[in-house]
Scaffold this motif. Structure first.
Motif, PDB file in Angstrom:
ATOM      1  N   ASN A  45      30.923 -22.101  17.694  1.00 23.56           N
ATOM      2  CA  ASN A  45      31.542 -21.471  18.656  1.00 23.56           C
ATOM      3  C   ASN A  45      30.826 -22.060  20.143  1.00 23.56           C
ATOM      4  OD1 ASN A  45      32.974 -20.194  20.950  1.00 23.56           O
ATOM      5  ND2 ASN A  45      33.242 -18.351  19.592  1.00 23.56           N
ATOM      6  N   GLY A  46      31.640 -22.976  20.804  1.00 25.40           N
ATOM      7  CA  GLY A  46      31.051 -23.635  22.058  1.00 25.40           C
ATOM      8  C   GLY A  46      31.801 -23.223  23.082  1.00 25.40           C
ATOM      9  N   GLY A  47      32.325 -22.129  23.262  1.00 22.44           N
ATOM     10  CA  GLY A  47      33.038 -21.617  24.497  1.00 22.44           C
ATOM     11  C   GLY A  47      34.261 -21.201  24.347  1.00 22.44           C
ATOM     12  N   ALA A  48      34.776 -21.082  22.819  1.00 18.77           N
ATOM     13  CA  ALA A  48      36.210 -20.403  22.400  1.00 18.77           C
ATOM     14  C   ALA A  48      35.768 -19.037  22.649  1.00 18.77           C
ATOM     15  CB  ALA A  48      36.574 -20.860  20.952  1.00 18.77           C
ATOM     16  N   ALA A  49      36.903 -18.059  22.385  1.00 17.54           N
ATOM     17  CA  ALA A  49      37.087 -16.426  22.278  1.00 17.54           C
ATOM     18  C   ALA A  49      35.908 -16.267  21.252  1.00 17.54           C
ATOM     19  CB  ALA A  49      38.263 -16.003  22.310  1.00 17.54           C
ATOM     20  N   ALA A  50      35.222 -15.173  21.500  1.00 19.35           N
ATOM     21  CA  ALA A  50      34.476 -14.469  20.454  1.00 19.35           C
ATOM     22  C   ALA A  50      34.984 -14.255  19.070  1.00 19.35           C
ATOM     23  CB  ALA A  50      33.723 -13.091  20.979  1.00 19.35           C
ATOM     24  N   GLY A  51      34.328 -14.715  18.106  1.00 18.22           N
ATOM     25  CA  GLY A  51      35.008 -14.420  16.837  1.00 18.22           C
ATOM     26  C   GLY A  51      35.882 -15.658  16.291  1.00 18.22           C
ATOM     27  N   SER A  52      36.220 -16.754  17.171  1.00 13.70           N
ATOM     28  CA  SER A  52      36.867 -17.742  16.799  1.00 13.70           C
ATOM     29  C   SER A  52      36.281 -18.807  15.685  1.00 13.70           C
ATOM     30  CB  SER A  52      37.151 -18.739  17.916  1.00 13.70           C
ATOM     31  OG  SER A  52      37.628 -18.115  18.946  1.00 13.70           O
ATOM     32  N   ALA A  53      34.958 -19.040  15.677  1.00 10.30           N
ATOM     33  CA  ALA A  53      34.493 -19.629  14.465  1.00 10.30           C
ATOM     34  C   ALA A  53      35.034 -19.072  13.078  1.00 10.30           C
ATOM     35  CB  ALA A  53      33.068 -19.890  14.537  1.00 10.30           C
ATOM     36  N   GLN A  54      34.648 -17.814  12.853  1.00  8.00           N
ATOM     37  CA  GLN A  54      34.957 -17.035  11.664  1.00  8.00           C
ATOM     38  C   GLN A  54      36.441 -17.035  11.357  1.00  8.00           C
ATOM     39  OE1 GLN A  54      32.866 -16.013   9.531  1.00  8.00           O
ATOM     40  NE2 GLN A  54      34.616 -15.723   8.044  1.00  8.00           N
ATOM     41  N   LEU A  55      37.372 -16.954  12.598  1.00  8.55           N
ATOM     42  CA  LEU A  55      38.803 -17.274  12.382  1.00  8.55           C
ATOM     43  C   LEU A  55      39.256 -18.540  11.824  1.00  8.55           C
ATOM     44  CD1 LEU A  55      40.085 -15.276  15.265  1.00  8.55           C
ATOM     45  CD2 LEU A  55      40.129 -14.571  12.834  1.00  8.55           C
ATOM     46  N   GLU A  56      38.650 -19.735  12.497  1.00 11.35           N
ATOM     47  CA  GLU A  56      38.878 -20.813  12.234  1.00 11.35           C
ATOM     48  C   GLU A  56      38.491 -21.370  10.716  1.00 11.35           C
ATOM     49  OE1 GLU A  56      40.629 -24.775  12.330  1.00 11.35           O
ATOM     50  OE2 GLU A  56      40.936 -23.078  13.302  1.00 11.35           O
ATOM     51  N   LEU A  57      37.278 -20.802  10.257  1.00 14.51           N
ATOM     52  CA  LEU A  57      36.459 -20.728   8.971  1.00 14.51           C
ATOM     53  C   LEU A  57      37.558 -20.418   7.901  1.00 14.51           C
ATOM     54  CD1 LEU A  57      34.410 -21.639   7.174  1.00 14.51           C
ATOM     55  CD2 LEU A  57      33.538 -19.392   7.453  1.00 14.51           C
ATOM     56  N   ASN A  58      38.277 -19.029   8.153  1.00 15.27           N
ATOM     57  CA  ASN A  58      39.125 -18.576   7.045  1.00 15.27           C
ATOM     58  C   ASN A  58      40.253 -19.230   7.043  1.00 15.27           C
ATOM     59  OD1 ASN A  58      37.226 -16.388   7.058  1.00 15.27           O
ATOM     60  ND2 ASN A  58      38.428 -14.962   8.685  1.00 15.27           N
ATOM     61  N   HIS A  59      40.680 -19.942   8.192  1.00 16.90           N
ATOM     62  CA  HIS A  59      42.235 -20.549   8.250  1.00 16.90           C
ATOM     63  C   HIS A  59      41.931 -22.036   7.351  1.00 16.90           C
ATOM     64  CE1 HIS A  59      45.587 -22.747   9.345  1.00 16.90           C
ATOM     65  NE2 HIS A  59      44.842 -23.939   9.701  1.00 16.90           N
ATOM     66  N   LEU A  60      40.757 -22.819   7.484  1.00 19.39           N
ATOM     67  CA  LEU A  60      40.365 -24.057   6.962  1.00 19.39           C
ATOM     68  C   LEU A  60      40.147 -23.578   5.376  1.00 19.39           C
ATOM     69  CD1 LEU A  60      37.983 -25.608   9.237  1.00 19.39           C
ATOM     70  CD2 LEU A  60      40.427 -26.281   8.842  1.00 19.39           C
ATOM     71  N   GLN A  61      39.568 -22.548   4.973  1.00 18.23           N
ATOM     72  CA  GLN A  61      39.378 -22.346   3.611  1.00 18.23           C
ATOM     73  C   GLN A  61      40.570 -22.037   2.901  1.00 18.23           C
ATOM     74  OE1 GLN A  61      36.145 -19.748   3.335  1.00 18.23           O
ATOM     75  NE2 GLN A  61      34.703 -21.232   3.569  1.00 18.23           N
ATOM     76  N   THR A  62      41.399 -21.127   3.385  1.00 16.72           N
ATOM     77  CA  THR A  62      42.525 -20.660   2.788  1.00 16.72           C
ATOM     78  C   THR A  62      43.750 -21.220   2.754  1.00 16.72           C
ATOM     79  OG1 THR A  62      42.862 -18.884   4.498  1.00 16.72           O
ATOM     80  CG2 THR A  62      41.550 -18.190   2.851  1.00 16.72           C
ATOM     81  N   GLU A  63      44.102 -21.968   4.128  1.00 21.82           N
ATOM     82  CA  GLU A  63      45.191 -22.487   4.325  1.00 21.82           C
ATOM     83  C   GLU A  63      45.234 -23.976   4.423  1.00 21.82           C
ATOM     84  OE1 GLU A  63      48.112 -21.058   4.649  1.00 21.82           O
ATOM     85  OE2 GLU A  63      47.068 -18.838   4.816  1.00 21.82           O
ATOM     86  N   ALA A  64      43.895 -24.801   4.734  1.00 24.89           N
ATOM     87  CA  ALA A  64      43.974 -26.233   4.626  1.00 24.89           C
ATOM     88  C   ALA A  64      43.222 -26.633   3.652  1.00 24.89           C
ATOM     89  CB  ALA A  64      43.244 -26.569   5.949  1.00 24.89           C
ATOM     90  N   GLY A  65      42.624 -25.846   2.730  1.00 21.09           N
ATOM     91  CA  GLY A  65      41.935 -26.414   1.393  1.00 21.09           C
ATOM     92  C   GLY A  65      40.684 -26.934   1.522  1.00 21.09           C
TER      93      GLY A  65
END
Length: 591
Positions: free
Chosen positions: A475-495
Motif C-alpha cells: 500500500n503506497g498511498g491508497a486507503a487503509a486496507g486496500s492491499a488486502q482488498l486487492e489481494l482478495n480480489h486477485l485471488q478469488t476473482e482473477a485467479g
C-alpha cells in the motif's frame, strides 16, 4: 524649455509616450519632441562653462550636440541614464553597389509575445527612469493581506502554480449599493483555484461553489495590531463563510481549500465588485453571448439575445445574474462567470489589447487598484513575474471546470450542495498531480518519440497464465486496507493465487506501479492487463523474494487506487464525465 513647454510635458499621459520603433518592431517610451531633458529630476551633464545643452527643434541634434553625445561624460555617479542614441537613416549606397540589408523586423507573433508577458500591464518596467516613477505609483496602489502561513510561500517559476482567486460580495465603491449584503465584511462569493502546469502548456480554473458544505478549519489570523489570533473552525458550513465570518481573512479561505482539495495554494488574489467594472472598462469591454433575452431585476441586467460588448456596470450585472440563466441557482451563475472570464482572457490575449500601450497602462492602474493580494505577492515585480508565467498560456488549453457536487440529501428544501465524492476526488487528484484537462499536443524530439515507443512496447508480447503470476502487494498511498482488498480480489476473482499482502510501502505514490525483472515480463504483461495498467506504470527493475523464497514482482498501490477490480488507468488523465468543463478559446452563449 519655456514654462509653457514644461506644462505640456507634465500633463502628458504616460501611455501616449510609447512609440513603435519601425526598425526593432518594439515599443519604446520616448519623451515628446519638445522635451529637451528627461521629465524625471536628476543630475544633468553640464556643458563647458556651465551652460546646458539642449536638443535641436524636432528632436534632431546640431553638430555640437552630436559631439557631446559621443564624448565621455564628466559628471560622476549619474542617477539617471543618459538619453538614448537616435538611429539615423542609412546613407544611400553609391551607384552600382548594394546597400546594407535592413535589419529584419520581428514578426507580429514575437511582438505579441513581448506584450503578453505583461498582460497585467507591466510593460512600464522597460521605461527607464520615468517608468521607475510610474512603477512606484503602481506599488502604492497594491493592497496586501497576510497569508498567515497558509500558502506554500509563493509561486516558483520552475514549478506548477496554484493561485486562489476570490471574488467577494463586499459592497464598496460608488454604485454598488444594490449588490451584496448590507454591512457584510465580504464572503467568498466566487472562488476559483487556478492551476498552471509546470511546463505552462495548460491550466485549469476550478470553480468552488459558494454553497458547498465544507469543514472550515481553525485559522491562525493576523490582527490589525500585528498579533495573531486563532479563529475556531466550523464543521459542516457553507464554503463562502470561510471569508468574512467571525473575522476570517483570505488566508482562512486558503486553508479551507487545502482541507477540501489537498492542494495548497501558492498565493491568493481578492477582488470586489469594482474589479469587474474597472478591468472591463480598461480593455474597452469584452464580448459575451446570450442564447435568450435576459431581464433580471436582481442583478439589473437587461440584454436581448445575441452578442454584446459589455463593460463597467453592465459587466458586473452580467457576472451577478443567475435567476435568468440555467436553473436559476448559484451553479448556473458559475457557468456564466466562466463564460465571462473566458471572454476576458481572449480580450487580454488579443492584439487589440497587447499592442495598445494606452490600454496596457489603464489595465495596470485598474488591476493594482482593484486587487488585494497576499503578503508574498505584494509588489509590481512579483506580479510582473507571475504575469510572465501566465502569459505563456494558450487559451485553448485553459479549462474552466466546476467541482462535481450534488444536492444536499439532508435538506428538504434544497439550498446547499455536497461533494460527489468519487468524481470530485478524481478532479482534485488531477490538479495535484499536474494532469491536464485538455489534450495538449507537443512537438516531440526523436529521443522522446523513442522513449514513448519503448514504454508502449512493455505491453506487447506473450502473457503468462494468471496462476503463474507471483506478486507482492504494497500500500503506497491508497486507503487503509486496500492491499488486502486487492489481494482478495486477485485471488478469488482473477485467479492470481500466488499473491500476498506485503504491508505498507516506504513512500506514497500518486500512481500505482508494477516493478518486475526482465525474466518476469510475461507475468507483468498479464497482471497489467488484469489491473488496467499502462506501459508507463510498468517499471522494469528487479524482482523480490516472496514468503516461499521465490522471485516475485512488486505491485505498489498509489493514491489513484479506488477499489478492487477497478481498472487503474481507465480514467487516468481524463476528467470524469460528471465535470462540466469548457476551454477559454471557445465562445459559448449563456442559456
Amino acid at each position: 524649455m519655456d514654462a509653457q513647454g514644461r506644462g505640456r510635458a507634465e500633463h502628458i499621459d504616460p501611455a501616449d509616450q510609447w512609440v513603435l520603433n519601425p526598425v526593432t518592431g518594439e515599443y519604446e517610451l520616448r519623451p515628446p519632441p519638445s522635451a529637451a531633458q528627461s521629465a524625471v529630476p536628476g543630475p544633468r551633464t553640464a556643458a563647458p562653462g556651465g551652460s546646458r545643452r539642449a536638443a535641436a527643434p524636432g528632436g534632431s541634434r546640431g553638430r555640437g550636440a552630436q559631439a557631446a553625445a559621443t564624448a565621455p561624460s564628466t559628471a560622476p555617479d549619474r542617477d539617471v541614464p543618459g538619453p538614448r542614441r537616435r538611429r539615423t537613416a542609412p546613407e544611400e549606397p553609391p551607384p552600382g553597389r548594394r546597400g546594407r540589408r535592413r535589419p529584419a523586423k520581428k514578426s507580429k507573433g514575437k511582438k505579441v509575445l513581448l506584450w503578453s508577458g505583461g498582460t497585467m500591464a507591466f510593460v512600464v518596467l522597460a521605461a527607464g527612469t520615468a517608468g521607475y516613477l510610474y512603477l512606484e505609483h503602481l506599488n502604492d496602489n497594491i493592497q496586501s493581506v497576510a497569508d498567515d502561513g497558509a500558502s506554500t510561500g509563493g509561486f516558483q517559476k520552475d514549478k506548477a502554480i496554484n493561485i486562489l482567486l476570490i471574488g467577494t460580495d463586499k459592497r464598496t465603491g460608488a454604485g454598488n449599493e444594490g449588490y451584496g449584503d448590507t454591512g457584510s465584511a465580504g464572503h467568498a462569493d466566487t472562488t476559483i483555484l487556478l492551476h498552471v502546469a509546470k511546463d505552462r502548456s495548460n491550466a485549469t480554473a476550478l470553480s468552488i461553489p459558494r454553497d458547498l458544505i465544507v469543514d472550515v478549519p481553525d485559522c491562525p489570523t493576523t490582527q490589525e495590531d500585528g498579533t495573531q489570533k486563532i479563529i475556531p473552525g466550523s464543521p459542516g458550513v457553507r464554503f463562502n463563510t470561510s471569508l468574512g465570518q467571525d473575522g476570517r481573512t483570505p488566508s482562512c479561505t486558503m486553508r479551507t481549500v487545502t482541507e477540501l482539495t489537498g492542494v495548497t495554494p501558492d498565493n491568493f488574489m481578492v477582488a470586489d465588485f469594482n474589479a469587474v467594472k474597472t478591468l472591463t472598462s480598461a480593455v474597452g469591454g469584452v464580448e459575451v453571448c446570450l442564447a435568450k433575452d435576459i431581464d433580471d431585476p436582481d442583478s439589473h441586467l437587461q440584454l436581448p439575445a445575441g452578442k454584446h460588448t459589455i463593460k463597467g456596470e453592465e459587466a458586473l450585472a452580467f457576472v451577478r445574474t443567475r435567476h435568468s440563466v440555467g436553473f436559476g441557482g448559484d451553479l448556473s451563475r458559475i457557468e456564466i462567470q466562466q463564460q465571462f472570464l473566458s471572454a476576458l482572457m481572449r480580450k487580454l490575449k488579443s492584439n487589440d489589447t497587447l499592442t495598445s500601450p494606452s490600454k496596457m497602462v489603464k489595465l495596470a492602474e485598474a488591476a493594482t487598484e482593484a486587487l488585494t493580494v497576499d503578503s508574498k505577492l505584494d509588489s509590481i515585480g512579483k506580479l510582473k513575474d507571475l504575469g510572465l508565467e501566465l502569459g505563456k498560456l494558450n487559451t485553448k488549453n485553459l479549462t474552466f471546470a466546476t467541482v462535481p457536487v450534488r444536492d444536499n440529501p439532508a435538506e428538504k428544501v434544497k439550498a446547499t450542495v455536497v461533494l460527489q465524492e468519487g468524481p470530485a476526488q478524481q478532479v482534485f487528484d488531477m490538479i495535484r498531480d499536474d494532469v491536464s484537462f485538455t489534450e495538449v499536443k507537443k512537438k516531440e524530439s526523436e529521443k522522446e518519440k523513442k522513449e514513448k515507443a519503448a514504454v508502449a512496447a512493455r505491453l506487447e508480447g506473450a502473457k503468462s497464465d494468471p496462476s503463474e503470476i507471483r506478486v507482492r502487494i504494497l500500500n503506497g498511498g491508497a486507503a487503509a486496507g486496500s492491499a488486502q482488498l486487492e489481494l482478495n480480489h486477485l485471488q478469488t476473482e482473477a485467479g492470481v493465487t500466488k499473491s500476498e499482502n506485503a504491508g505498507n510501502a516506504d513512500a506514497e505514490l500518486a500512481r500505482t506501479t508494477l516493478e518486475y525483472a526482465p525474466d518476469q515480463a510475461d507475468q507483468a504483461r498479464a497482471l497489467a492487463e488484469i489491473l488496467g495498467l499502462s506501459g508507463a506504470a510498468m517499471k522494469p527493475g528487479e524482482s523480490v523474494t516472496n514468503a516461499q523464497g521465490l522471485p516475485a514482482m512488486t505491485l505498489t498501490l498509489g493514491k489513484d487506487f479506488k477499489e478492487p477490480g477497478a481498472k487503474l488507468d481507465a480514467t487516468a488523465g481524463k476528467a470524469p464525465e460528471e465535470v462540466q468543463k469548457s476551454t477559454a478559446d471557445k465562445v459559448a452563449c449563456a442559456k
